[in-house]
Scaffold this motif. Structure first.
Motif, PDB file in Angstrom:
ATOM      1  N   VAL A 339      16.863  65.838 105.185  1.00 10.34           N
ATOM      2  CA  VAL A 339      17.004  67.203 104.696  1.00 10.34           C
ATOM      3  C   VAL A 339      15.683  67.953 104.765  1.00 10.34           C
ATOM      4  N   GLU A 340      15.747  69.225 105.119  1.00  6.81           N
ATOM      5  CA  GLU A 340      14.614  70.134 104.978  1.00  6.81           C
ATOM      6  C   GLU A 340      14.982  71.186 103.941  1.00  6.81           C
ATOM      7  N   ILE A 341      14.091  71.420 102.991  1.00  4.30           N
ATOM      8  CA  ILE A 341      14.321  72.456 101.998  1.00  4.30           C
ATOM      9  C   ILE A 341      13.117  73.387 101.944  1.00  4.30           C
ATOM     10  N   ALA A 342      13.359  74.590 101.441  1.00  2.10           N
ATOM     11  CA  ALA A 342      12.292  75.562 101.240  1.00  2.10           C
ATOM     12  C   ALA A 342      12.703  76.480 100.100  1.00  2.10           C
ATOM     13  N   VAL A 343      11.732  77.227  99.596  1.00  4.24           N
ATOM     14  CA  VAL A 343      11.990  78.236  98.567  1.00  4.24           C
ATOM     15  C   VAL A 343      11.576  79.583  99.147  1.00  4.24           C
ATOM     16  N   LEU A 344      12.531  80.513  99.205  1.00 11.84           N
ATOM     17  CA  LEU A 344      12.294  81.802  99.843  1.00 11.84           C
ATOM     18  C   LEU A 344      12.295  82.935  98.833  1.00 11.84           C
ATOM     19  N   GLY A 345      11.508  83.964  99.138  1.00 15.26           N
ATOM     20  CA  GLY A 345      11.505  85.180  98.341  1.00 15.26           C
ATOM     21  C   GLY A 345      12.608  86.116  98.792  1.00 15.26           C
ATOM     22  N   PRO A 346      12.764  87.262  98.124  1.00 11.95           N
ATOM     23  CA  PRO A 346      13.831  88.215  98.476  1.00 11.95           C
ATOM     24  C   PRO A 346      13.740  88.718  99.914  1.00 11.95           C
ATOM     25  N   ASP A 347      12.525  88.724 100.492  1.00 15.32           N
ATOM     26  CA  ASP A 347      12.367  89.196 101.870  1.00 15.32           C
ATOM     27  C   ASP A 347      12.548  88.091 102.897  1.00 15.32           C
ATOM     28  N   GLY A 348      12.898  86.886 102.442  1.00 13.52           N
ATOM     29  CA  GLY A 348      13.131  85.775 103.357  1.00 13.52           C
ATOM     30  C   GLY A 348      11.898  84.982 103.707  1.00 13.52           C
ATOM     31  N   SER A 349      10.749  85.316 103.142  1.00 14.24           N
ATOM     32  CA  SER A 349       9.521  84.575 103.448  1.00 14.24           C
ATOM     33  C   SER A 349       9.390  83.370 102.527  1.00 14.24           C
ATOM     34  N   ARG A 350       8.716  82.337 103.015  1.00 14.95           N
ATOM     35  CA  ARG A 350       8.478  81.143 102.193  1.00 14.95           C
ATOM     36  C   ARG A 350       7.510  81.479 101.070  1.00 14.95           C
ATOM     37  N   LEU A 351       7.830  80.991  99.873  1.00 14.08           N
ATOM     38  CA  LEU A 351       6.981  81.245  98.726  1.00 14.08           C
ATOM     39  C   LEU A 351       5.975  80.114  98.539  1.00 14.08           C
ATOM     40  N   PRO A 352       4.823  80.411  97.985  1.00 16.94           N
ATOM     41  CA  PRO A 352       3.826  79.368  97.731  1.00 16.94           C
ATOM     42  C   PRO A 352       4.303  78.385  96.662  1.00 16.94           C
ATOM     43  N   THR A 353       3.630  77.268  96.593  1.00 20.29           N
ATOM     44  CA  THR A 353       3.900  76.259  95.568  1.00 20.29           C
ATOM     45  C   THR A 353       3.892  76.893  94.179  1.00 20.29           C
ATOM     46  N   GLY A 354       4.906  76.551  93.384  1.00  8.58           N
ATOM     47  CA  GLY A 354       4.953  77.002  92.001  1.00  8.58           C
ATOM     48  C   GLY A 354       5.652  78.315  91.765  1.00  8.58           C
ATOM     49  N   GLN A 355       6.016  79.055  92.824  1.00 10.15           N
ATOM     50  CA  GLN A 355       6.702  80.329  92.642  1.00 10.15           C
ATOM     51  C   GLN A 355       8.210  80.138  92.754  1.00 10.15           C
ATOM     52  N   VAL A 356       8.939  80.846  91.896  1.00  7.42           N
ATOM     53  CA  VAL A 356      10.399  80.724  91.851  1.00  7.42           C
ATOM     54  C   VAL A 356      11.043  81.632  92.889  1.00  7.42           C
ATOM     55  N   GLY A 357      11.965  81.070  93.645  1.00  8.84           N
ATOM     56  CA  GLY A 357      12.746  81.835  94.619  1.00  8.84           C
ATOM     57  C   GLY A 357      14.049  81.128  94.886  1.00  8.84           C
ATOM     58  N   GLU A 358      14.731  81.512  95.963  1.00 12.29           N
ATOM     59  CA  GLU A 358      16.016  80.876  96.283  1.00 12.29           C
ATOM     60  C   GLU A 358      15.787  79.599  97.087  1.00 12.29           C
ATOM     61  N   ILE A 359      16.488  78.541  96.680  1.00 12.37           N
ATOM     62  CA  ILE A 359      16.424  77.266  97.390  1.00 12.37           C
ATOM     63  C   ILE A 359      17.303  77.346  98.627  1.00 12.37           C
ATOM     64  N   VAL A 360      16.738  76.999  99.786  1.00 13.49           N
ATOM     65  CA  VAL A 360      17.492  76.994 101.040  1.00 13.49           C
ATOM     66  C   VAL A 360      17.290  75.642 101.716  1.00 13.49           C
ATOM     67  N   THR A 361      18.181  75.336 102.650  1.00 11.90           N
ATOM     68  CA  THR A 361      18.105  74.044 103.339  1.00 11.90           C
ATOM     69  C   THR A 361      18.660  74.166 104.743  1.00 11.90           C
TER      70      THR A 361
END
Length: 511
Positions: A339-361
């Motif tokens: 699995v690959e996961i990431a956390v994205l902001g409202p604009d679809g960009s990857r967020l830095p460590t520790g920032q809350v956003g949407e979990i995607v995979t």
């Protein structure tokens, strides 16, 4: 890879070892394989072809096991129907999926006339029970006895294997299309990460097999060889009896089940020492409950799995992390090897460590899409990512912390409050058995934090006491402004709290 492979492997390695156990009935791999090949032949004779959806409206049993394998044997898709739904909801799923053949057991035999009325396309019903067969149905055992085995078509890859309808926590349920490749990929990753299934062990399947977690638990033991023990329903006494009788080595539970087992008065009368692995998931678990469970079952390693119907298992928190304790027990673990996961902001960009956003995979584990719903599929599968709708953050070591469903975030007085954080604080109060936090309209704050609590038997608490307790653990603006006490919380068939129902309930304005 084709999903019938574990059955062929069992025939080669241990044909006369028990593969399934249900009640007083135990069947070997050789017996199961013969019955599957005959049932597959019967289904073909009834007109089932490649990619057809075959409905299964049954409680857990060895016949569900045989049915799913027989469906895959001929290249059709298994459609386990939510057995906790109303006839109207069941009818919706059958009509939406175009299911023409349905397998039912004794528990649902009385629904057959109603379902025939609701579902004009339902042409064949097979009765899989031991009681009287409803009129106009075919008998499961008669079909097996009268049919000649057919060879396995070994269908696999991106062919549709499972159609599982979401629990309907919001709006109408959606049919999640899961391929052979998708299920195998998800399982391979989670099994490598958790190592929670013994070769030749025994898995107790008590969660309903219309749920992806139950499917994964069931299938993982088959991959490793061994026995699958089925319980039609979860009852703590039956669970304990089955563990003792079959020397069960692993199981998967939701936190509600864990709590019921820990509190059951007959727990000490049963030998549960064979349990070496307990996996939990499907709903949030409080730290207090987890600690109690680990003390109650000291011989079992605990693991957590995080995922959803659309993705299978995404992250795991293994027994080593559970044994170590500490703040990482609040996480859902790290992404599995598949699995690959990431956390994205409202604009679809990857967020830095520790920032809350949407979990995607993304990866082979992701669903093919939603049955007959291209617009909703396009909203979920965007830019190569499956958007989970969960809000979370990643730490510097890749551990994922799920803070809430995005739609469950509360904005009160301009501040973001994640309901899961408030629920974790509430769960530490000694009088609280279960809880849910929602945002409700408020003239002053826009939304206010509102808690619905179920208290432990014999315990009492006031709203003010609950608020004061929370303020010792979280910021004051996050503490519930209003508190409601209830006898029970509404839950879906998967054990998830239906916050939609709580939001829609009438309640007075804030004082």
């Amino acid at each position: 890879m084709y999903l019938t492979q574990p059955l062929h492997r069992a025939l080669q390695h241990a044909p006369d070892a028990p593969m399934t156990a249900y009640g007083e009935r135990t069947r070997t791999a050789r017996q199961v394989a013969d019955r599957v090949a005959r049932l597959a032949s019967a289904l073909k004779g009834l007109g089932v072809t490649v990619a057809d959806r075959v409905g299964i409206l049954m409680l857990n049993s060895d016949r569900v096991h045989e049915s799913i394998f027989a469906i895959w044997w001929i290249g059709a898709a298994a459609h386990p129907v939510n057995s906790r739904w109303s006839p109207a909801e069941i009818g919706y799923a059958l009509n939406d999926s175009g299911t023409e053949l349905l397998l039912v057991d004794d528990a649902f035999a009385d629904l057959v006339p109603d379902l025939r009325t609701r579902c004009a396309g339902l042409r064949t019903v097979v009765h899989c029970g031991d009681g009287p067969a409803p009129g106009g149905t075919l008998r499961y055992e008669d079909l097996i006895r009268s049919s000649t085995p057919v060879p396995d078509g070994r269908h696999g890859g991106d062919a549709l294997a499972l159609l599982l309808y979401t629990g309907g926590t919001t709006g109408l349920p959606k049919g999640v299309m899961i391929s052979h490749r998708g299920l195998r990929s998800s399982l391979a990753g989670s099994m490598l990460a958790m190592r929670n299934v013994d070769r030749g062990g025994a898995t107790l399947v008590t969660a309903p097999l219309f749920h992806i977690a139950a499917v994964c638990s069931w299938y993982a033991q088959l991959v490793m060889g061994g026995t699958v023990v089925f319980l039609p329903l979860f009852r703590p006494a039956d669970f304990l009896d089955a563990v003792q009788r079959h020397r069960v080595t692993t199981c998967i539970l939701i936190p509600t089940m864990v709590q019921l087992l820990c509190e059951h008065p007959a727990l000490g009368d049963h030998d549960v020492s064979s349990l070496r692995s307990i996996t939990y998931g499907g709903a949030a678990s409080s730290g207090a409950l987890l600690r109690r469970a680990m003390e109650t079952f000291p011989g079992a390693g605990f693991s957590q799995g995080y995922g959803m119907t659309e993705t299978g298992v995404l992250c795991t928190l293994g027994r080593e992390e559970h044994a170590a304790g500490g703040p990482r027990l609040r996480s859902t673990g790290r992404a599995t090897p598949a699995v690959e996961i990431a956390v994205l902001g409202p604009d679809g960009s990857r967020l830095p460590t520790g920032q809350v956003g949407e979990i995607v995979t993304r990866g082979d584990h992701v669903m093919l899409g939603y049955w007959g719903k291209p617009d909703e599929t396009a909203r979920a599968l965007r830019d190569g990512w499956m958007h989970t709708g969960d809000a979370g953050l990643l730490d510097e070591d890749g551990y994922l912390y799920v803070v809430d469903r995005i739609k469950d975030m509360i904005i009160t007085g301009g501040e973001n409050v994640y309901s899961a954080e408030v629920e974790n604080a509430l769960a530490t109060h000694p009088a609280v058995a279960s809880c849910a936090v929602i945002g409700v309209p408020d003239d002053r704050w826009g939304e206010r934090v509102h808690a619905v609590l179920v208290l432990r038997p014999g315990r009492t608490a006031t709203a003010e006491e609950i608020r004061d307790h929370c303020k010792t653990l979280i910021a004051g603006y996050k503490a519930p402004r209003t508190v409601e006490f209830a006898d029970a919380l509404p839950t879906s068939a998967a054990g998830k709290i239906l916050k939609r129902v709580l939001r829609d309930a009438p309640r007075p304005a804030a004082p």
